[in-house]
Design a protein around this motif. Structure first.
Motif, PDB file in Angstrom:
ATOM      1  N   VAL A 231       0.842  -1.194   0.000  1.00 30.26           N
ATOM      2  CA  VAL A 231       0.000   0.000   0.000  1.00 30.26           C
ATOM      3  C   VAL A 231       0.874   1.241   0.000  1.00 30.26           C
ATOM      4  N   GLU A 232       0.588   2.138  -0.950  1.00 28.62           N
ATOM      5  CA  GLU A 232       1.238   3.448  -0.970  1.00 28.62           C
ATOM      6  C   GLU A 232       0.274   4.450  -0.353  1.00 28.62           C
ATOM      7  N   LYS A 233       0.715   5.073   0.712  1.00 27.90           N
ATOM      8  CA  LYS A 233      -0.103   6.048   1.433  1.00 27.90           C
ATOM      9  C   LYS A 233       0.113   7.424   0.801  1.00 27.90           C
ATOM     10  N   LEU A 234      -0.940   8.001   0.239  1.00 31.91           N
ATOM     11  CA  LEU A 234      -0.852   9.311  -0.392  1.00 31.91           C
ATOM     12  C   LEU A 234      -0.957  10.412   0.654  1.00 31.91           C
ATOM     13  N   GLU A 235      -0.576  11.611   0.276  1.00 28.86           N
ATOM     14  CA  GLU A 235      -0.523  12.739   1.207  1.00 28.86           C
ATOM     15  C   GLU A 235      -1.866  12.994   1.903  1.00 28.86           C
ATOM     16  N   HIS A 236      -2.972  12.797   1.185  1.00 26.80           N
ATOM     17  CA  HIS A 236      -4.294  13.086   1.756  1.00 26.80           C
ATOM     18  C   HIS A 236      -4.941  11.877   2.435  1.00 26.80           C
ATOM     19  N   CYS A 237      -4.206  10.782   2.593  1.00 27.50           N
ATOM     20  CA  CYS A 237      -4.732   9.561   3.209  1.00 27.50           C
ATOM     21  C   CYS A 237      -5.213   9.834   4.637  1.00 27.50           C
ATOM     22  N   ALA A 238      -6.391   9.287   4.982  1.00 26.79           N
ATOM     23  CA  ALA A 238      -6.945   9.444   6.330  1.00 26.79           C
ATOM     24  C   ALA A 238      -6.727   8.200   7.176  1.00 26.79           C
ATOM     25  N   GLY A 239      -6.185   7.141   6.592  1.00 21.25           N
ATOM     26  CA  GLY A 239      -5.936   5.909   7.326  1.00 21.25           C
ATOM     27  C   GLY A 239      -5.808   4.737   6.383  1.00 21.25           C
TER      28      GLY A 239
ATOM     29  N   VAL B 116      -7.084   4.249  -5.221  1.00 19.62           N
ATOM     30  CA  VAL B 116      -8.334   3.528  -5.005  1.00 19.62           C
ATOM     31  C   VAL B 116      -9.393   4.571  -4.645  1.00 19.62           C
ATOM     32  N   CYS B 117     -10.448   4.631  -5.453  1.00 15.54           N
ATOM     33  CA  CYS B 117     -11.572   5.538  -5.202  1.00 15.54           C
ATOM     34  C   CYS B 117     -12.841   4.712  -5.148  1.00 15.54           C
ATOM     35  N   VAL B 118     -13.830   5.207  -4.443  1.00 17.25           N
ATOM     36  CA  VAL B 118     -15.074   4.468  -4.244  1.00 17.25           C
ATOM     37  C   VAL B 118     -16.237   5.299  -4.763  1.00 17.25           C
ATOM     38  N   GLY B 119     -16.978   4.727  -5.708  1.00 15.75           N
ATOM     39  CA  GLY B 119     -18.171   5.385  -6.224  1.00 15.75           C
ATOM     40  C   GLY B 119     -19.341   5.085  -5.308  1.00 15.75           C
ATOM     41  N   LEU B 120     -19.876   6.111  -4.650  1.00 19.15           N
ATOM     42  CA  LEU B 120     -21.008   5.935  -3.734  1.00 19.15           C
ATOM     43  C   LEU B 120     -22.270   6.553  -4.320  1.00 19.15           C
ATOM     44  N   ILE B 121     -23.412   6.005  -3.926  1.00 13.96           N
ATOM     45  CA  ILE B 121     -24.710   6.550  -4.303  1.00 13.96           C
ATOM     46  C   ILE B 121     -25.602   6.557  -3.069  1.00 13.96           C
ATOM     47  N   ASN B 122     -26.419   7.584  -2.955  1.00 11.67           N
ATOM     48  CA  ASN B 122     -27.358   7.717  -1.837  1.00 11.67           C
ATOM     49  C   ASN B 122     -28.732   7.242  -2.305  1.00 11.67           C
ATOM     50  N   LEU B 123     -29.159   6.092  -1.832  1.00 13.43           N
ATOM     51  CA  LEU B 123     -30.470   5.540  -2.195  1.00 13.43           C
ATOM     52  C   LEU B 123     -31.540   5.862  -1.162  1.00 13.43           C
TER      53      LEU B 123
ATOM     54  N   ARG C  21     -24.563  10.739  -6.745  1.00 13.31           N
ATOM     55  CA  ARG C  21     -23.399   9.863  -6.764  1.00 13.31           C
ATOM     56  C   ARG C  21     -22.151  10.716  -6.600  1.00 13.31           C
ATOM     57  N   ALA C  22     -21.111  10.126  -6.025  1.00 17.54           N
ATOM     58  CA  ALA C  22     -19.832  10.824  -5.887  1.00 17.54           C
ATOM     59  C   ALA C  22     -18.713   9.796  -5.869  1.00 17.54           C
ATOM     60  N   LEU C  23     -17.566  10.203  -6.411  1.00 18.83           N
ATOM     61  CA  LEU C  23     -16.370   9.373  -6.372  1.00 18.83           C
ATOM     62  C   LEU C  23     -15.515   9.871  -5.217  1.00 18.83           C
ATOM     63  N   ILE C  24     -15.351   9.016  -4.213  1.00 16.18           N
ATOM     64  CA  ILE C  24     -14.662   9.394  -2.984  1.00 16.18           C
ATOM     65  C   ILE C  24     -13.259   8.790  -2.970  1.00 16.18           C
ATOM     66  N   PRO C  25     -12.235   9.615  -2.795  1.00 16.87           N
ATOM     67  CA  PRO C  25     -10.862   9.093  -2.735  1.00 16.87           C
ATOM     68  C   PRO C  25     -10.600   8.391  -1.402  1.00 16.87           C
ATOM     69  N   THR C  26      -9.669   7.431  -1.428  1.00 22.33           N
ATOM     70  CA  THR C  26      -9.262   6.756  -0.192  1.00 22.33           C
ATOM     71  C   THR C  26      -7.858   7.148   0.241  1.00 22.33           C
ATOM     72  N   GLY C  27      -7.116   7.833  -0.635  1.00 19.19           N
ATOM     73  CA  GLY C  27      -5.765   8.241  -0.280  1.00 19.19           C
ATOM     74  C   GLY C  27      -4.742   7.128  -0.304  1.00 19.19           C
ATOM     75  N   ILE C  28      -5.083   6.014  -0.966  1.00 20.02           N
ATOM     76  CA  ILE C  28      -4.129   4.907  -1.075  1.00 20.02           C
ATOM     77  C   ILE C  28      -4.053   4.401  -2.508  1.00 20.02           C
ATOM     78  N   LYS C  29      -2.898   3.833  -2.829  1.00 18.03           N
ATOM     79  CA  LYS C  29      -2.706   3.034  -4.033  1.00 18.03           C
ATOM     80  C   LYS C  29      -2.292   1.654  -3.544  1.00 18.03           C
ATOM     81  N   ILE C  30      -2.632   0.630  -4.312  1.00 18.54           N
ATOM     82  CA  ILE C  30      -2.272  -0.727  -3.887  1.00 18.54           C
ATOM     83  C   ILE C  30      -1.532  -1.459  -4.987  1.00 18.54           C
ATOM     84  N   GLU C  31      -0.714  -2.428  -4.563  1.00 14.42           N
ATOM     85  CA  GLU C  31      -0.048  -3.344  -5.487  1.00 14.42           C
ATOM     86  C   GLU C  31      -0.410  -4.756  -5.063  1.00 14.42           C
ATOM     87  N   LEU C  32      -1.232  -5.374  -5.888  1.00 12.10           N
ATOM     88  CA  LEU C  32      -1.703  -6.731  -5.605  1.00 12.10           C
ATOM     89  C   LEU C  32      -0.695  -7.763  -6.100  1.00 12.10           C
TER      90      LEU C  32
END
Length: 147
Positions: free
Chosen positions: A8-16, A93-100, A45-56
């Motif tokens: 995991v690469e922790k980006l500057e804006h990572c919250a955890g 890694v970003c997460v697309g969320l929707i409010n239903l 809908r919104a694309l929410i950043p996680t502040g991480i990159k991953i290498e699987l």
């Protein structure tokens, strides 16, 4: 249970970093790394950043899934049902969320917004046939086996 290394690469804006919350958890929680609150109105809908990159590791994928409590209690789920991160992706890694729900929902920095599961991948060799083998079910689909 097999253990692998997830780089995991922790980006500057990572919250955890992603975290398993219990010993038996299959998925690790992902946290929102937005710098300002994001307000989702009903059906927004919104694309929410996680502040991480991953290498699987080779031969693995990451599956991004909704958090069940967030979905049931607040109507917040993934806009693409389940997201797949391929082993060769190196972006954030970003997460697309929707409010239903019928109410606005605010996503704050550090909120647990989704879960990530790591799973092995099986690749298929495609074999084209003139006809498939017969089964008792046959071509019956959508509701053909009852309610």
């Amino acid at each position: 249970m097999e253990n692998i290394v997830l780089k995991v690469e922790k980006l500057e804006h990572c919250a955890g970093l992603p975290e398993y919350k219990t010993e038996g958890a299959a998925g690790m929680d992902l946290m929102a790394a937005n710098t300002e609150d994001v307000v989702l109105k009903p059906l927004d809908r919104a694309l929410i950043p996680t502040g991480i990159k991953i290498e699987l590791p080779r031969g693995y994928e990451a599956q991004i899934r909704p958090r069940s409590g967030l979905a049931i209690k607040s109507g917040i789920t993934l806009s693409n049902c389940v997201g797949t991160i391929d082993e060769d992706y190196r972006g954030e890694v970003c997460v697309g969320l929707i409010n239903l729900s019928k109410e606005e929902f605010t996503i704050k920095r550090g909120d647990r917004i989704a879960q990530m599961l790591i799973a092995p991948v099986v690749r298929a060799n495609i074999q084209a046939l003139e006809e498939l083998s017969a089964t008792a079910r046959g071509t019956g689909g959508f509701g053909s086996t009852g309610v």
